[in-house]
Design a protein around this motif. Structure first.
Motif, PDB file in Angstrom:
ATOM      1  N   GLU A  60      -6.768   1.935  -3.004  1.00 48.29           N
ATOM      2  CA  GLU A  60      -8.133   1.863  -3.519  1.00 48.29           C
ATOM      3  C   GLU A  60      -8.871   3.186  -3.310  1.00 48.29           C
ATOM      4  O   GLU A  60      -9.622   3.641  -4.182  1.00 48.29           O
ATOM      5  N   CYS A  98      -7.618   5.878  -5.825  1.00 46.36           N
ATOM      6  CA  CYS A  98      -8.141   5.702  -7.178  1.00 46.36           C
ATOM      7  C   CYS A  98      -9.534   6.311  -7.347  1.00 46.36           C
ATOM      8  O   CYS A  98      -9.957   6.615  -8.465  1.00 46.36           O
ATOM      9  N   LYS A  99     -10.225   6.509  -6.249  1.00 47.95           N
ATOM     10  CA  LYS A  99     -11.553   7.130  -6.284  1.00 47.95           C
ATOM     11  C   LYS A  99     -11.494   8.633  -6.026  1.00 47.95           C
ATOM     12  O   LYS A  99     -12.500   9.332  -6.188  1.00 47.95           O
ATOM     13  N   ASP A 130       0.839  -1.196   0.000  1.00 44.20           N
ATOM     14  CA  ASP A 130       0.000   0.000   0.000  1.00 44.20           C
ATOM     15  C   ASP A 130       0.875   1.247   0.000  1.00 44.20           C
ATOM     16  O   ASP A 130       2.102   1.187   0.145  1.00 44.20           O
ATOM     17  N   GLU A 135     -10.337  -6.819  -3.367  1.00 46.21           N
ATOM     18  CA  GLU A 135     -10.701  -5.485  -2.889  1.00 46.21           C
ATOM     19  C   GLU A 135     -10.597  -5.446  -1.366  1.00 46.21           C
ATOM     20  O   GLU A 135     -11.011  -6.375  -0.677  1.00 46.21           O
ATOM     21  N   VAL A 190      -7.974   2.623 -11.412  1.00 45.32           N
ATOM     22  CA  VAL A 190      -8.059   1.275 -10.826  1.00 45.32           C
ATOM     23  C   VAL A 190      -6.680   0.888 -10.313  1.00 45.32           C
ATOM     24  O   VAL A 190      -5.702   0.953 -11.060  1.00 45.32           O
ATOM     25  N   PRO A 191      -6.571   0.455  -9.047  1.00 44.56           N
ATOM     26  CA  PRO A 191      -5.263   0.015  -8.547  1.00 44.56           C
ATOM     27  C   PRO A 191      -4.825  -1.262  -9.260  1.00 44.56           C
ATOM     28  O   PRO A 191      -5.657  -2.033  -9.739  1.00 44.56           O
ATOM     29  N   LEU A 217      -6.268  -4.819  -8.580  1.00 51.99           N
ATOM     30  CA  LEU A 217      -7.653  -5.092  -8.962  1.00 51.99           C
ATOM     31  C   LEU A 217      -7.854  -5.108 -10.480  1.00 51.99           C
ATOM     32  O   LEU A 217      -8.970  -5.312 -10.949  1.00 51.99           O
TER      33      LEU A 217
END
Length: 376
Positions: free
Chosen positions: A344, A347-348, A106, A337, A322-323, A326
């Motif tokens: 994650e 990415c949003k 991460d 996920e 998108v990571p 995934l």
């Protein structure tokens, strides 16, 4: 106004140094040494001197640079390489292509770099490498990463595609350029990079002369002498025309970084404090050359902002939606996920606003005015 707004204004950048570029192009064309012409060696030397490294080897693109680096370090199928879950796909792609195993890690939410505090738990007896990605224009925490890598005898490959010219600042105040700190640094000269050519191109940097020679051999079909192949290699060349262009543009790289920093500073000053928008954080151990100006948008409003600005004629980009863990192509590695919540979440939330060396004040004012208008 709207027609003037671009994420990167390559034409204006070219026009500013047109006579020099045109002369370099003409010389390369008239010289007819389109592959491995003298301009390639000249640029490699210029790149080595600029970055103050023992060896700089050019190649066809940044993805090849990553692959060549792993080959030169003798990574073998089944070996594990630690890589951020939040990065461009190329960083991970070559790991898979070589039969290596990506071990995702991460990232830190505000600087987007791999979270070095999670490294120790990922290291196994199969771990051979760590790839810190200097995302968007600033360095990862290299002292922390190198300390762990040295303890476990693990190689470090810096992905410097977005941070050429950034400087890492050590605890003692000394500085090294991004890509010159680990075992090997890789970079890309894709046109939108801070140092970009008029097509594809890449390079590898290292302080180890022997490793640099090995990189050179691998990139040239595994040969030191023509038709005598001492290693399994690849065909990855920077062509003469691109080298000629890059050798001119390298002289302006510090100016390009300064201009991007000026644009970023104005964004910072006028966007900081907007509720729901987080400006890019600057790491204390690195300068920032802003290949991208990437903000985080809270409350699930990122896509709404993108559409709003698009309607105003303002382009934006999402790096990345998108990571990697995934992505469909990487489901084979068994991640799901929730495994890397920060990546994650980013990415949003992330969105990049226009930034380049030729940004006009009135254009940036218009962009900022509309961003503020959205939040107010």
């Amino acid at each position: 106004m709207n027609n003037e707004i671009q994420m990167v204004d390559l034409k204006s950048q070219y026009l500013k140094i047109k006579p020099e570029i045109d002369e370099a192009l003409l010389n390369a064309v008239e010289g007819v040494a389109y592959i491995n012409g003298p301009q390639v060696k000249q640029f490699a030397n210029s790149l080595r001197e600029f970055n103050k490294v023992a060896s700089a080897v050019t190649c066809a693109n940044g993805t090849d640079a990553l692959q060549i680096a792993m080959m030169a370090l003798d990574f073998k199928p089944g070996d594990e390489v630690i890589v951020p879950a939040f990065t461009y796909i190329a960083t991970v792609e070559v790991i898979a292509l070589l039969g290596l195993v990506p071990k995702f890690i991460d990232v830190i939410e505000d600087t987007f770099e791999l979270d070095h505090t999670k490294l120790e738990n990922l290291i196994s007896d199969k771990t051979v490498g760590i790839i810190p990605v200097h995302l968007f224009g600033q360095c990862s925490n290299m002292e922390a990463i190198l300390s762990i890598a040295k303890k476990h005898n693990i190689a470090v490959i810096e992905d410097t595609a977005q941070a050429m010219g950034a400087e890492y600042i050590f605890n003692d105040g000394s500085k090294l350029f991004a890509g010159t700190i680990g075992d090997i640094g890789t970079t890309s000269f894709f046109p939108s990079k801070n140092l970009g050519c008029f097509g594809d191109g890449g390079a590898l940097l290292t302080q180890n002369i022997e490793l640099g020679e090995k990189v050179h051999i691998i990139a040239n079909h595994g040969q030191r002498k023509k038709y005598y192949h001492e290693a399994i290699g690849v065909n990855s060349r920077l062509d003469t025309i691109q080298a000629a262009i890059l050798d001119i543009k390298l002289k302006y790289l510090n100016d390009y970084s300064f201009e991007r920093q000026k644009v970023a500073k104005k964004y910072d000053e006028l966007l900081n404090g907007l509720q729901g928008l987080n400006i890019p954080a600057k790491a204390p151990y690195s300068t920032h050359v802003y290949n991208q100006y990437t903000c985080r948008i809270e409350n699930n409003r990122r896509d709404e902002l993108k559409i709003y600005l698009q309607d105003k004629g303002i382009p934006t980009m999402i790096y990345y939606p998108v990571p990697v863990h995934l992505q469909d192509a990487y489901q084979v590695y068994g991640y799901k996920e929730g495994d890397f919540p920060v990546a994650e979440k980013l990415c949003k939330e992330v969105i990049s606003f226009p930034i380049h060396t030729e940004m006009k004040a009135e254009v940036q004012d218009y962009i900022i005015e509309n961003i503020i208008g959205f939040f107010n």
